[in-house]
Design a protein around this motif. Structure first.
Motif, PDB file in Angstrom:
ATOM      1  N   PRO A 135      30.192  85.020   9.056  1.00  0.00           N
ATOM      2  CA  PRO A 135      28.832  85.446   8.741  1.00  0.00           C
ATOM      3  C   PRO A 135      28.119  84.440   7.830  1.00  0.00           C
ATOM      4  N   PHE A 136      26.861  84.250   8.074  1.00  0.00           N
ATOM      5  CA  PHE A 136      25.963  83.387   7.280  1.00  0.00           C
ATOM      6  C   PHE A 136      26.313  81.906   7.341  1.00  0.00           C
ATOM      7  N   ALA A 137      27.334  81.535   8.136  1.00  0.00           N
ATOM      8  CA  ALA A 137      27.757  80.136   8.138  1.00  0.00           C
ATOM      9  C   ALA A 137      26.622  79.209   8.548  1.00  0.00           C
ATOM     10  N   ASP A 138      25.834  79.631   9.532  1.00  0.00           N
ATOM     11  CA  ASP A 138      24.769  78.759  10.010  1.00  0.00           C
ATOM     12  C   ASP A 138      23.703  78.535   8.948  1.00  0.00           C
ATOM     13  N   LEU A 146      30.086  73.590  -1.745  1.00  0.00           N
ATOM     14  CA  LEU A 146      30.852  74.815  -1.496  1.00  0.00           C
ATOM     15  C   LEU A 146      30.464  75.482  -0.186  1.00  0.00           C
ATOM     16  N   ALA A 147      29.146  75.573   0.013  1.00  0.00           N
ATOM     17  CA  ALA A 147      28.667  76.203   1.234  1.00  0.00           C
ATOM     18  C   ALA A 147      29.086  75.383   2.452  1.00  0.00           C
ATOM     19  N   GLN A 148      29.105  74.081   2.248  1.00  0.00           N
ATOM     20  CA  GLN A 148      29.498  73.198   3.346  1.00  0.00           C
ATOM     21  C   GLN A 148      30.964  73.449   3.715  1.00  0.00           C
ATOM     22  N   ILE A 149      31.763  73.625   2.684  1.00  0.00           N
ATOM     23  CA  ILE A 149      33.177  73.908   2.941  1.00  0.00           C
ATOM     24  C   ILE A 149      33.309  75.204   3.730  1.00  0.00           C
ATOM     25  N   TYR A 150      32.532  76.193   3.299  1.00  0.00           N
ATOM     26  CA  TYR A 150      32.590  77.487   3.979  1.00  0.00           C
ATOM     27  C   TYR A 150      32.130  77.368   5.432  1.00  0.00           C
ATOM     28  N   SER A 151      30.994  76.726   5.636  1.00  0.00           N
ATOM     29  CA  SER A 151      30.420  76.752   6.986  1.00  0.00           C
ATOM     30  C   SER A 151      31.076  75.747   7.920  1.00  0.00           C
ATOM     31  N   SER A 155      34.733  78.101   8.696  1.00  0.00           N
ATOM     32  CA  SER A 155      34.181  78.804   9.853  1.00  0.00           C
ATOM     33  C   SER A 155      34.209  77.920  11.106  1.00  0.00           C
ATOM     34  N   GLY A 156      34.073  78.544  12.254  1.00  0.00           N
ATOM     35  CA  GLY A 156      33.841  77.788  13.479  1.00  0.00           C
ATOM     36  C   GLY A 156      35.075  77.259  14.185  1.00  0.00           C
ATOM     37  N   HIS A 157      36.243  77.789  13.868  1.00  0.00           N
ATOM     38  CA  HIS A 157      37.426  77.406  14.625  1.00  0.00           C
ATOM     39  C   HIS A 157      37.778  78.508  15.614  1.00  0.00           C
ATOM     40  N   ASN A 158      38.646  78.171  16.568  1.00  0.00           N
ATOM     41  CA  ASN A 158      39.085  79.221  17.469  1.00  0.00           C
ATOM     42  C   ASN A 158      40.180  80.041  16.789  1.00  0.00           C
TER      43      ASN A 158
END
Lengths: 323, 329
Positions: A135-138, A146-151, A155-158
């Motif tokens: 959620p909110f990654a985009d 920090l946000a970059q690490i999160y998004s 996030s975004g792996h299978n």
């Protein structure tokens, strides 16, 4: 800022590339810790990759694909166990035989079933493990650090990437903190002691090979229906052997093995990004030199830093109860 | 009496039928595919399509073989020649050494080598001006790119693939001189023609750096590149065969290399007796290379793009645009 983004993206790629490697290396860990040498990791992954792609294409379900992959891989592991544990055959010979068998069988079966030569048809998107976006990654991706690490990284792996990462602490706990783990380690070091305690050596080794088969099955599945959308001939491209190298590199221990896998994947991710780039002060490095990077790194580290790698004492030795 | 005539007619009929059959059997063409395999959806598959079309048109069966490791090439060619194939098509630059050896052993057998030159009287070398076709798809990439960054994924790092890359770069720069182009090679061994996982990873590394169109000249590895482009919602450009159908909507176009025509022509020329050794160079002017526009990518190619590319095609044929041939440098 540029550099941070670069690092974040390389770490992201490292996670993606290392997933099948981690799964296969831990599969090898279970096998070898129990005293079964398994150079058939490659073959089991390849067999699973084929079965997963074929089943996912036919049924349209990634989960059926995963089950088929695991089933095939476990079946191959059982053949290996039957040859090596029950009949006390040579582990390397049996493993190699399985590798060769699968390398031929996959393309032959796909030709017979799908008529497209050495590969399966393309699997539809909803029959694959697609990237999962948190959620909110985009929305957060422009916020630095920090946000970059999160998004980007988290996030975004299978799904299988998360499965692999979750499996690591679980496997470590299993091997070091449970009764099964204790017996597993014992059976690879001193099977006669385990036997004296009234535990079946063969039974332990079979169980270890089932775990090995499951993990290889997930690894193969991730190759064919998560990272790709089809099976092609020899698609593991030596990854099983690389996993074995990582295992030796990590001295048959979970955490060092994990980092060895990360190291190989990291070298791979870096080399993809260094090709044709003008490195300040050095100029453009030839492709050949860059592609040798992972291997060079292995040799250097193995020779210089790792020290002696001692395998489980009874690995590769068939257990004979009485002489 | 009537019976005798019928019997005689039947005998003649059988004789004629068997004679034509003998003729048909007499002519056996053969094709030896290279490491990507005949269903690589690309280079080798184009040859397969050409051979299949020849079979459909003439009813002549052909022999084929898929090389799966480098030491098999010479054996495969020799086997074909020994078993009486009149013309053997060898696919790929890597078979040059094998063709050179075997063609000397069988001076009566005709060899057609695709993508490389061997100078022997019984060898026909067919080479393509891939740089011209790549120039056109490079233009398409540059015009379709919104970020001003495009990518190239090659298979094995050999001069032939560099030739694709250079044509592509020049085409992209022809449209936008400031364009940024990322280039990656999959590997330095023949395994690089069949590694879609690595191909996909290289494409993702280029998307990470901002590329939004990627051109793959990598045989079976390309399948991974096109899949990565589809997964990321970017555009990909196919190679050798028309690959637009693989992922309609994200395949911008394909650089077509008419290997199928070369194989077909070689077979039928050998059958007619018009086959000649020597070098054939097929470029835009001969329709040996081109770019693919069909119902699968129609919506991605604007009229403006189509016009510009067609114009460039004319200019290259006329010689007003010069595309550098990497291998001629």
């Amino acid at each position: 800022m540029e550099a941070v983004t670069w690092i974040v993206l390389v770490v992201d790629a490292t996670l993606r590339v290392s997933t099948p490697l981690i799964l296969a290396a831990f599969a090898g860990m279970f096998a070898e810790r129990s005293g079964v040498v398994d150079i058939g990791l490659e073959g089991k992954m390849l067999g699973a990759a084929f079965a997963a792609a074929a089943a996912a294409y036919v049924t349209g379900s990634a989960w059926v694909g995963l089950l088929a992959g695991i089933g095939t891989s476990v079946a191959l592991a059982m053949v290996h166990a039957f040859a090596c544990v029950t009949h006390r055959g040579d582990h390397v010979v049996s493993g190699m035989a399985l590798n060769i068998l699968v390398a031929g069988l996959g393309p032959v079966l796909s030709l017979a079933w799908f008529g497209q030569g050495g590969h399966t048809p393309l699997v539809a998107d909803d029959a694959r493990f697609r990237p999962i976006h948190f959620p909110f990654a985009d929305r957060l991706s422009d916020v630095p650090f920090l946000a970059q690490i999160y998004s980007e990284i988290a996030s975004g792996h299978n799904l299988i990437v998360y499965i692999a990462l979750g499996m690591v602490p679980l496997a470590a706990w299993f091997i070091y903190k449970t009764r099964f783990g204790l017996r597993l380690r014992a059976v690879g070091e001193a099977p006669e002691a385990v036997d004296t305690a009234g535990i079946s050596v063969a039974g332990m080794r079979y169980r270890a090979m089932i775990v090995c088969g499951i993990l290889c099955g997930v690894a193969g599945t991730s190759l064919s229906i998560a990272q790709n959308a089809l099976f092609v001939r020899d698609m593991t491209a030596g990854m099983g052997y690389l996993a074995l190298a990582a295992l030796i590199f990590g001295k048959w221990r979970p955490v060092p093995t994990l980092f060895a896998c990360f190291l190989f994947a990291f070298a791979d991710a870096v080399q993809a990004r260094l090709q044709g780039v003008d490195v300040p002060g050095v100029g453009i490095i030839p492709v050949q030199a860059i592609q040798a990077l992972p291997y060079l790194l292995t040799v250097l580290l193995l020779a210089g830093f790792v020290g002696k790698a001692i395998p489980p004492k009874a690995s590769g030795v068939p257990y004979v109860k009485e002489r | 009496m009537k019976r005798v005539i019928v019997a005689a007619l039947a005998a003649v009929g059988i004789a004629v039928a068997s004679m034509t059959q003998v003729q048909a059997e007499d002519f056996t063409p053969a094709v030896v595919f290279d490491m990507g395999g005949k269903f690589d959806k690309s280079f080798n598959e184009a040859a397969f399509n050409g051979a299949e079309r020849f079979k459909a048109d003439t009813g002549v069966q052909y022999r084929d073989f898929e090389v799966t490791n480098p030491s098999m090439r010479e054996q495969a060619l020799r086997n074909m020649a020994r078993r009486g194939a009149q013309v053997v098509v060898a696919m790929g630059f890597a078979q040059a050494a094998a063709v050179e050896t075997v063609a000397q052993e069988f001076p009566e057998t005709k060899f057609t080598l695709i993508d490389m030159v061997v100078d022997l009287p019984n060898v026909q070398s067919v080479i393509f001006k891939e740089h011209e076709g790549s120039f056109l798809v490079g233009m398409a990439a540059a015009m379709a790119s919104e970020t001003g960054k495009v990518g190239f994924v090659g298979g094995m790092d050999i001069p032939l693939i560099r030739k694709f890359a250079l044509g592509y770069v020049e085409g992209a720069q022809h449209v936008n001189p400031d364009i940024e182009i990322f280039q990656n090679m999959t590997g330095t061994t023949p395994a690089a023609w069949n590694d879609p996982t690595k191909g996909g990873e290289l494409a993702r590394s280029q998307f990470d750096r901002g590329a939004d169109v990627v051109y793959a000249a990598a045989g079976g590895t390309g399948i991974g590149v096109y899949q990565a482009a589809k997964d990321a919602g970017k555009l990909a450009i196919g190679v050798d065969s028309n690959q637009n159908y693989i992922h309609p909507g994200t395949m911008l176009t394909s650089m077509i290399k008419r290997v199928d025509v070369a194989v077909y022509e070689s077979f039928s020329a050998a059958q007619d007796g018009t086959w000649q050794g020597g070098i054939q160079v097929l470029g835009l002017a001969e329709d040996g290379v081109g770019w693919a526009l069909d119902e699968h990518n129609r919506s991605l190619v604007s009229d403006e793009m189509e016009g510009a590319i067609e114009q460039a095609r004319q200019d290259i044929i006329a010689g007003t645009i010069q595309v550098t041939d990497y291998m001629a440098q």
